[in-house]
Design an enzyme around this catalytic site. Structure first.
Site, PDB file in Angstrom:
ATOM      1  N   GLY A   1       4.684  -2.342   7.615  1.00 48.82           N
ATOM      2  CA  GLY A   1       5.410  -3.764   7.969  1.00 48.82           C
ATOM      3  C   GLY A   1       5.411  -4.628   6.811  1.00 48.82           C
ATOM      4  CG  MET A   2       2.631  -7.096   3.314  1.00 46.62           C
ATOM      5  SD  MET A   2       1.060  -7.422   3.272  1.00 46.62           S
ATOM      6  CE  MET A   2       0.517  -6.464   2.301  1.00 46.62           C
TER       7      MET A   2
ATOM      8  CG  LEU B   1       5.241   8.129  -2.879  1.00 51.25           C
ATOM      9  CD1 LEU B   1       4.193   7.800  -4.074  1.00 51.25           C
ATOM     10  CD2 LEU B   1       5.086   9.803  -2.677  1.00 51.25           C
ATOM     11  N   GLY B   2       6.087   6.310   1.540  1.00 48.60           N
ATOM     12  CA  GLY B   2       5.339   5.753   2.404  1.00 48.60           C
ATOM     13  C   GLY B   2       5.874   4.309   2.692  1.00 48.60           C
TER      14      GLY B   2
ATOM     15  CG  ASP C   1      -6.715  -0.110   7.188  1.00 47.09           C
ATOM     16  OD1 ASP C   1      -6.941   0.425   8.072  1.00 47.09           O
ATOM     17  OD2 ASP C   1      -5.304  -0.068   6.694  1.00 47.09           O
TER      18      ASP C   1
END
Length: 562
Positions: A48-49, A44-45, A172
C-alpha cells in the site's frame, strides 16, 4: 530476449524465462523507466505504501550491448508520490533508510543508495539477493527438515541480535521478509521498524505488523521491543517446520484475539516435536505470552548452534538459488540521444492547469483600447503644433501606435521618438505635466495659441503615462556561473561511501572531488573507492574542518555538494 517495450526499453533485456528465474514480474505501462541512476527492469513486489522493483545501475548500456550478471542487479524500493507528500510517511521512510544504513550484519541486505528525485519519488536501493523468500520456498517445496530450521534459527537470530545491538526493533518479521541466499538467510523490509531513539509514529491501539506473526504486545497496541521480534521468530520457525502458523488462520480480529489470549496451536507444536523435541521446546519458549519469558536473540543463536544446523540448503532450494546467482544478460543497446528521448517519453505526464477563458466583456474592452489608441494617432496628426514637418508627424504617430500595442512602453521611450523641445516650450506654464515629449520640437513661431494647447496636454498624458522601462543602454545583470561539480549527476543519496565501495555513489564522490581540483588518482572517475579516492576525501575533509576519516557520510556529502 523479449521484444523491446518503447516506453520501458530495458525490459527487453529480460525474457519471460528470465523473469521467472529471477522471481520477478513484468512492468506495467505506468511503472517508471528509471529511478535515480537506476534502470527499472521488472517488478519484485509491492504494498500500500510503495513498490519494489528489480533494477540495475545505469552505465553498462551504450551503442553496443554489454554483458552483466546477477551481481549488477539491485532491489529498488519506491514510495508512492501521494505518500511521499505525507510527513508521517516521509519520516517512516527516512527512518527505514537510516535503519538499513546502521545495520551492517551478515544476515541483512545492505543499503546501496537512497534519494528523492524530481518526480517527487522517495527511493531506496539495496543489494539484490538472488534467492526466494522463505514464504515462497515453503509454498514451492514444502516444510523444511529440522536441521534446516535450526539453521534458520541461527541466522535469523543473529540478524535480530544485530538489530538489537543497534537499538532497532523490526516489528514485521515474517516469512516473506526473509530471503534465502547462497550465503544464508537475510532479513529485509524495515518499513515499520522502530529505533529506541526515535519517537513512535503509530498511536496507541493501532496495529503495526502482520497479524499471524505479531507478538501479543503488538496485537494489543502496546510498545514492542526486541522480545517482540523473538515472538515473531517463533512463529516464523513454526511455519518453516510445518507450513502452518501457530495461531491459525481466519479474520484479522480472530487471529489477533488468539495471539493475545490463546496458546499456540497444539497440533503445530506436536508436528514439530515429531521431528525434533528440542526445536519444539525452543519455539514454545519464543511464543511465551510474557516478553520476559522469551529468550534473547543471542540465546536463540547459542541454542541453535548446539544442535548441528544444516550447512547446506535442500537440493531443490540450492538449485534455484544457484540458477539465480548464475544468471547473466545483455544490456540493451541504446544510444545517449535515444536514452534522453526514452526518459522524456517514459516520465509521468504532468497535468497543466488550463488558462481561464477570456470573457466576452474582456474582449470588448480590448477592442475599445485598440480603437482608442488608433484615435490618439489620428488626433496627433490633426492637432496643430504636434510637429513642424511631415517627419515629425510620423514620429508622433509611431509613438502613439507603439504605446497602443506595447502598454509597457515608457516615458523615456516616447521622448526618444520626439524632437528636443525649445526652451520656451519647456518653460511654458501651459504644460504642467512636464512630459517634455508632446511638443514635437517646434519653434516659438509654430506654437499654437494657449487655448489650443489643451488637446496636446491630454494626448501627451495618454501617450506617456505608462510604466517606466529600463534603459537599454544599461549592461545586463551579471549571473553567477554554476559550480562545475553541480554537473555531477551519478548519485543523489547520502549512503555511507568508503574504501572498498563501488558504483554510482563512488563516481559521484570522484566527480565532485575532481571538479573541486582534488587529485583522485590516475584511474579517474572509475567507480572504485581505492586509496587515491580516500586520500582525496581526507584532503577535502581537512580543508573543510570535517572529521578526517576518509568516509563520505551524512556530514561529508552535504559539504561536497555545497
Amino acid at each position: 530476449m523479449s521484444e523491446r517495450d518503447p516506453v520501458h526499453p530495458w525490459t527487453g533485456e529480460l525474457s519471460s524465462a528470465d523473469l521467472e528465474r529471477l522471481g520477478a514480474e513484468p512492468l506495467r505501462r505506468s511503472d517508471p523507466v528509471a529511478i535515480g541512476p537506476y534502470r527499472v527492469l521488472a517488478r519484485l513486489g509491492g504494498g500500500g505504501m510503495g513498490r519494489l522493483y528489480l533494477g540495475r545501475e545505469a552505465g553498462v548500456e551504450g551503442e553496443a550491448a554489454a554483458p552483466y550478471g546477477a551481481g549488477a542487479l539491485v532491489a529498488v524500493k519506491v514510495i508512492r508520490p501521494e505518500h511521499a507528500e505525507d510527513p508521517r510517511f516521509r519520516r517512516r521512510f527516512e527512518r527505514e533508510v537510516e535503519v538499513v544504513r546502521r545495520v551492517h550484519g551478515k544476515y541483512t541486505a545492505g543499503l546501496v543508495a537512497s534519494g528523492f528525485d524530481e518526480e517527487e519519488r522517495l527511493w531506496m536501493v539495496t543489494a539484490y539477493v538472488p534467492g526466494p523468500s522463505l514464504d515462497d520456498t515453503v509454498r514451492r517445496f514444502g516444510p523444511f527438515p529440522a536441521p534446516v530450521v535450526w539453521r534458520l534459527a541461527d541466522e535469523i537470530g543473529e540478524a535480530l541480535a544485530t538489530l538489537a545491538a543497534a537499538g532497532i526493533v523490526h516489528r514485521d518479521l515474517k516469512p516473506s521478509n526473509v530471503l534465502l541466499g547462497a550465503d544464508g538467510a537475510r532479513v529485509i523490509d524495515f518499513g515499520v521498524a522502530h529505533t529506541t531513539d526515535a519517537s513512535v509514529l503509530t498511536m496507541t491501539g493501532q496495529h503495526v505488523g502482520t497479524p499471524a506473526f505479531m507478538s501479543p504486545e503488538q496485537a494489543d497496541g502496546r510498545e514492542a521491543g526486541t522480545a517482540s521480534d523473538v515472538f515473531s521468530l517463533g512463529s516464523v520457525l513454526a511455519h518453516a517446520a510445518t507450513g502452518r502458523t501457530p495461531f491459525g488462520e481466519g479474520s484479522t480480529a480472530d487471529v489477533i484475539h488468539r495471539v493475545v489470549y490463546s496458546p499456540p496451536s497444539a497440533d503445530v507444536l506436536a508436528k514439530v516435536t515429531e521431528s525434533d523435541p528440542a526445536l519444539a521446546e525452543l519455539i514454545g519458549r519464543c511464543l511465551d505470552k510474557s516478553a520476559e519469558g522469551r529468550p534473547s536473540p543471542q540465546e536463540v543463536v547459542d541454542t541453535a548452534r548446539q544442535h548441528a544446523p544444516a550447512q547446506e540448503w535442500p537440493a531443490s532450494l540450492a538449485e534455484l538459488i544457484g540458477a539465480r546467482s548464475a544468471w547473466s544478460g545483455l544490456a540493451a543497446a541504446v544510444s545517449p540521444m535515444e536514452q534522453l528521448t526514452i526518459l522524456r517519453r517514459g516520465a509521468p505526464e504532468r497535468t497543466l492547469k488550463p488558462a481561464p477563458p477570456k470573457s466576452r466583456r474582456g474582449l470588448v474592452w480590448a477592442a475599445v483600447g485598440t480603437v482608442t489608441a488608433v484615435a490618439i494617432g489620428v488626433v496627433a496628426f490633426a492637432v496643430p503644433g504636434m510637429g513642424s514637418s511631415d517627419d515629425g508627424r510620423k514620429q508622433v504617430a509611431a509613438t502613439a501606435s507603439k504605446s497602443a500595442h506595447h502598454p509597457r512602453a515608457s516615458k523615456s521611450s516616447a521622448a526618444k521618438h520626439s524632437a528636443k523641445p525649445s526652451p520656451s516650450a519647456t518653460s511654458a506654464p501651459a504644460n504642467p505635466q512636464g512630459g517634455g515629449g508632446g511638443n514635437g520640437g517646434g519653434s516659438d513661431e509654430t506654437q499654437p495659441p494657449a487655448e489650443q494647447k489643451q488637446p496636446t496636454r491630454t494626448i501627451t498624458k495618454i501617450i506617456t503615462a505608462t510604466p517606466n522601462q529600463p534603459k537599454q543602454t544599461q549592461p545586463p545583470p551579471k549571473t553567477s556561473q554554476p559550480k562545475p561539480w553541480k554537473s555531477c549527476q551519478y548519485y543523489s543519496g547520502t549512503a555511507l561511501t568508503q574504501q572498498g565501495s563501488r558504483g554510482a555513489a563512488v563516481r559521484q564522490v570522484q566527480c565532485i572531488l575532481k571538479a573541486r581540483k582534488y587529485d583522485i588518482g590516475p584511474h579517474g572517475i572509475d567507480g572504485q573507492f581505492g586509496p587515491d579516492t580516500k586520500a582525496a576525501v581526507i584532503a577535502f575533509q581537512r580543508d573543510h574542518n570535517l572529521h578526517r576519516d576518509g568516509q563520505v557520510g551524512e556530514d561529508t556529502w552535504p559539504a561536497l555538494r555545497a
